[in-house]
Scaffold this motif. Structure first.
Motif, PDB file in Angstrom:
ATOM      1  N   LYS A 606       0.863  -1.189   0.000  1.00 13.28           N
ATOM      2  CA  LYS A 606       0.000   0.000   0.000  1.00 13.28           C
ATOM      3  C   LYS A 606       0.893   1.230   0.000  1.00 13.28           C
ATOM      4  N   THR A 619       4.722   2.052  -6.454  1.00 11.37           N
ATOM      5  CA  THR A 619       4.163   1.696  -7.773  1.00 11.37           C
ATOM      6  C   THR A 619       5.042   0.675  -8.475  1.00 11.37           C
ATOM      7  N   ARG A 622       4.575  -2.858  -7.031  1.00  8.56           N
ATOM      8  CA  ARG A 622       3.309  -3.510  -7.396  1.00  8.56           C
ATOM      9  C   ARG A 622       3.273  -3.890  -8.883  1.00  8.56           C
ATOM     10  N   GLU A 655      -5.939  -6.702  -8.719  1.00  9.80           N
ATOM     11  CA  GLU A 655      -4.774  -5.893  -8.349  1.00  9.80           C
ATOM     12  C   GLU A 655      -4.561  -4.730  -9.305  1.00  9.80           C
ATOM     13  N   ASN A 656      -4.848  -4.898 -10.599  1.00  9.48           N
ATOM     14  CA  ASN A 656      -4.759  -3.763 -11.521  1.00  9.48           C
ATOM     15  C   ASN A 656      -5.808  -2.714 -11.171  1.00  9.48           C
ATOM     16  N   ARG A 658      -7.125  -2.266  -8.174  1.00  6.80           N
ATOM     17  CA  ARG A 658      -6.757  -1.652  -6.882  1.00  6.80           C
ATOM     18  C   ARG A 658      -5.646  -0.629  -7.065  1.00  6.80           C
ATOM     19  N   LEU A 659      -4.661  -0.956  -7.932  1.00  2.73           N
ATOM     20  CA  LEU A 659      -3.560  -0.009  -8.148  1.00  2.73           C
ATOM     21  C   LEU A 659      -4.100   1.273  -8.792  1.00  2.73           C
ATOM     22  N   ASP A 662      -5.905   3.274  -6.123  1.00  5.74           N
ATOM     23  CA  ASP A 662      -4.969   3.893  -5.173  1.00  5.74           C
ATOM     24  C   ASP A 662      -4.293   5.106  -5.790  1.00  5.74           C
ATOM     25  N   PHE A 691      -3.714   0.310 -16.429  1.00  7.17           N
ATOM     26  CA  PHE A 691      -4.114  -0.603 -15.353  1.00  7.17           C
ATOM     27  C   PHE A 691      -5.608  -0.892 -15.414  1.00  7.17           C
TER      28      PHE A 691
END
Length: 813
Positions: A606, A619, A622, A655-656, A658-659, A662, A691
């Motif tokens: 995070k 970044t 991840r 995950e893409n 979520r990134l 964020d 993403f």
């Protein structure tokens, strides 16, 4: 005479002209003679004689001249003109006589057509007596026959008969003469057609005998003609006319009745024979012959396969006190055969016992047949799943009757065998044991028969899934027709199903040369039952490589049982297993761990702060892990591992996304102008777009697979159909699949398969009990097969399928 006629004073001029005509005739001046004589006859006033009463026409002389004129005409071809001229010269009182004379004369010299025409004129005379008509018709019939006009001849003959039958005959002498004439016509016709009789001749006999029915000889001759031309019904009618005519003797009438029966049999026509037999029985007084004909009538029904009717007829014959003994015996045999044909074993048994008393010569044969009928009935009831309890008890109790005890050892064995089945159906164990003991004590029982009893016990317990008892009885069976290797395999299978160690039987079977699918099963079970399954698997692998699918499943089973991947590595790398599910499954366990570890690692990352350095480092970390997911996805695709693909697609989606979320939450820099703010937002969106796009693409692909994927559907089906030990191993993969987000038919199937706890061990035991109680019930066997496949003994599904195949062919164990 010419000179005399020139004298005007000549006396008796007509006589001179008459003599002159005869001179012309004798000088072969035929036409002149006819003209001379007919010219004289045309002037009857010249044909006179002196009497006391004066001059009158000399009718006698005139008649003589007419007869002579007929003679003159007949010397040449008589035409219709000649006939008309002659007819015109005849006085009315002489017309019948002269026309008949002229007809006879032309017939005598062979002019049949002229004779027939003259008879036709004669028959037109209104004052003919019935005798004259009869005589004329018979004459014309003969003339037409001589002229080759058979059908016309028969019509005239028939007309003569009709006249006779309609009007009778007044003068007995004339009647006798007429009968003689008609008989002569028929016999002459017969003589001419003796070598080739035909329907015309038969018609003549029919007409004659109908007119004169008391002429027995002609009736018999007519019957013979009918036989010669295969007109059997007509021949029968001739004989019946004799048999019905009480003017004939009783002997002749009885002979005629027998002849009509013989004729009917020659016809080979069932309907004709049947009617003839019935007629004979109604009219004959000969009891001995009536018995024989009754037998033939019954036999006719038998030939027509009217077995119920034939049996009743034969039965009545056997019951008669009188009658041919040999025929009675045949009747009894055929009666029993009728009951055999209609498969009425109950009636067959009763009849056979009765005939055994009525016909002592065949007592033993009939008693044996009665016992056989009882055996058949007993077997049908024993094997009828719908037979009532009362029927079962009835035949079981009758199995011990005293008159069945005199049976032969072979019959006794069949009776007791059926009794065993009946007792089992009734669950009367005492009766069952009794029948088996009686079988073993049967005098003269052979070792092969004992073997059959052992087989009966083994079959009984096997059908009821009591494999332990079936195994113990099978150990006693020594069937030379079964190869030693196959016997050992069968014993091994029974022991295996009975939870008795079958290893020695399987090993002996293989050592004795067991081949094919049986050998594959034996080797598979040796691996499954071994205390060192990996070692045994490697020992059997060289044989099982010919069956890669079996080797694949066994390898999965051994891995599930031991969990030792390293020990199986060498085997997994062989060409037989390299690309199969066992290799993929066992080796794929590592990729699942890598995916899960990557998921754990990326989920912990995070942004700790919004400083430039922190954002850059977070970044990059991840993105690096996201690339690992890409790599894992490619690897799972290469390995065709649908579970790993779904896990990777789910992680890439989550995950893409979520990134991107964020990064979107990063606060905007302070002090930016409006233009700078817009520029900043554009840069941020361009940074986030890859993403978001990748997340959407992965999500779409994941959802597509949940909706439709052959690999995923096959995997789910493999799980639902897998044996319990393999299913436990696959449960881990199914749970990993179930944790993947999304929705679709296949997603719901995964959840349903994991929640499938519809069967329990109690269900399995209940299903086995049903088959034990109803061993031939296909539905119960199929239900048990489903449960055995899911949670039972590994050999049971195949065993039950074999039983279903037997039942499908109409066989039992």
């Amino acid at each position: 005479y010419k000179a005399a006629l020139r004298d005007p004073k000549i006396e008796n001029k007509s006589l001179v002209i008459y003599n002159k005509a005869w001179c012309e005739f004798n000088l072969d001046h035929l036409n002149t003679a006819i003209q001379t004589l007919s010219g004289l006859l045309a002037h009857p006033e010249q044909i006179t004689r002196e009497t006391e009463n004066g001059t009158i026409v000399d009718s006698a002389f005139r008649a003589d001249m007419l007869r002579d004129l007929a003679t003159f005409y007949s010397r040449r071809t008589v035409t219709s003109k000649d006939i008309a001229q002659f007819n015109s010269l005849i006085p009315a009182d002489k017309r019948k006589e002269m026309l008949l004379h002229f007809s006879e004369e032309t017939n005598r010299v062979g002019q049949k057509k002229a004779s027939e025409s003259l008879l036709a004129l004669y028959l037109q005379e209104p004052n003919l007596t019935k005798e004259e008509k009869l005589q004329a018709y018979v004459m014309r019939a003969q003339v037409n026959y001589d002229a080759g006009q058979g059908s016309l001849s028969m019509k005239d003959f028939e007309k003569a008969a009709q006249v006779y039958n309609s009007h009778g005959c007044g003068d007995q002498q004339e009647c006798d003469k007429l009968q003689k004439t008609m008989k002569h016509y028929v016999t002459e016709l017969h003589r001419s057609k003796k070598l080739k009789p035909d329907s015309d001749l038969l018609g003549a006999y029919k007409i004659y005998t109908q007119t004169f029915p008391d002429d027995q000889k002609m009736q018999l001759l007519g019957a013979q003609v009918a036989l010669d031309i295969a007109q059997y019904p007509t021949a029968i009618q001739f004989y019946r006319h004799i048999s019905e005519n009480k003017k004939f003797s009783q002997k002749d009438r009885e002979e005629a009745l027998l002849s009509q029966v013989s004729t009917a049999e020659k016809s080979q026509n069932t309907a004709i024979k049947n009617e003839a037999y019935l007629y004979f029985l109604d009219h004959s007084d000969n009891q001995e012959k009536k018995f024989e004909v009754s037998y033939q009538l019954a036999y006719l029904s038998y030939q027509q396969k009217k077995y119920v009717e034939a049996d009743q007829a034969f039965y009545k014959l056997v019951q008669q006190k009188q009658g041919n003994v040999s025929l009675k015996q045949k009747a009894a045999d055929l009666s029993l055969d009728c009951l055999t044909q209609i498969k009425n074993d109950s009636a067959l048994e009763a009849r056979a016992w009765e005939y055994a008393d009525l016909i002592p010569q065949k007592k033993k044969d009939y008693q044996a047949l009665a016992r056989k009928a009882f055996i058949n009935q007993s077997a049908k009831v024993a094997n009828n799943s719908h037979a009532s309890s009362s029927d079962l008890k009835n035949f079981l109790s009758r199995s011990w009757e005293s008159r069945l005890q005199s049976s032969s050892p072979q019959e006794r064995m069949m009776i007791l065998t059926n009794a065993s089945v009946l007792a089992k159906r009734l669950h009367e164990e005492d009766q069952y044991i009794k029948s088996q003991n009686q079988l073993l004590k049967t005098p003269g029982i052979t070792s092969s028969q004992k073997q059959e009893i052992y087989q009966s016990f083994a079959s009984y317990y096997e059908k009821r899934l009591d494999f332990k008892q079936a195994y113990n009885w099978s150990l006693k069976i020594q069937n030379k027709k079964i190869k030693a290797a196959n016997r050992e395999f069968d014993l091994g299978t029974l022991a295996d199903l009975a939870q008795i160690n079958p290893t020695q039987h399987y090993q002996r079977a293989l050592k004795l040369g067991l081949k094919g699918s049986s050998a594959t099963i034996a080797r598979s079970r040796l691996v499954s039952l071994s205390r060192s399954p990996i070692k045994e698997l490697k020992r059997q692998a060289k044989y099982l490589k010919k069956q890669p699918s079996v080797l694949n499943d066994l390898t999965l089973y051994v891995y599930a049982k031991t969990g030792k991947k390293a020990a199986l590595k060498t085997l997994l790398q062989t060409k037989e297993l390299r690309h199969r599910s066992a290799s993929r499954f066992i080796l794929s366990q590592e990729i699942y761990n890598r995916i899960q570890n990557t998921q754990k690692n990326i989920s912990r990352l995070k942004f700790k702060s919004y400083s430039v350095s922190s954002l850059k480092h977070g970044t990059q970390s991840r993105v690096k892990l996201l690339k690992q997911f890409d790599s894992l996805l490619n690897e799972s695709i290469r390995n065709n591992d649908i579970v790993a693909q779904m896990m990777c697609l789910d992680s890439i989606t989550q995950e893409n996304k979520r990134l991107a979320e964020d990064l979107a939450k990063i606060p905007q820099p302070k002090g930016l102008t409006t233009n700078q703010m817009k520029q900043y937002e554009r840069i941020l969106k361009s940074q986030l777009r890859p993403f978001v796009t990748k997340s959407k693409m992965a999500e779409n692909k994941r959802d597509q697979l949940w909706n439709k994927s052959a690999s995923l559907a096959d995997f789910i089906q493999s799980y639902t159909q897998a044996r319990p030990e393999i299913r436990r191993l696959m449960t881990h993969q199914m749970k990993l699949l179930n944790s993947v987000d999304g929705d679709g038919p296949l997603k719901r199937q995964v959840a349903s398969a994991l929640d499938d706890n519809s069967y329990s061990s109690k269900d399995l035991m209940a299903a086995r009990q049903n088959v034990s109680e109803n061993p031939d019930n296909i539905q119960d066997i199929e239900n048990l097969k489903i449960l055995e496949t899911k949670m039972g003994h590994p050999l049971m599904p195949g065993y039950l399928q074999a039983r279903l195949n037997q039942l499908g062919k109409g066989n039992s164990l």
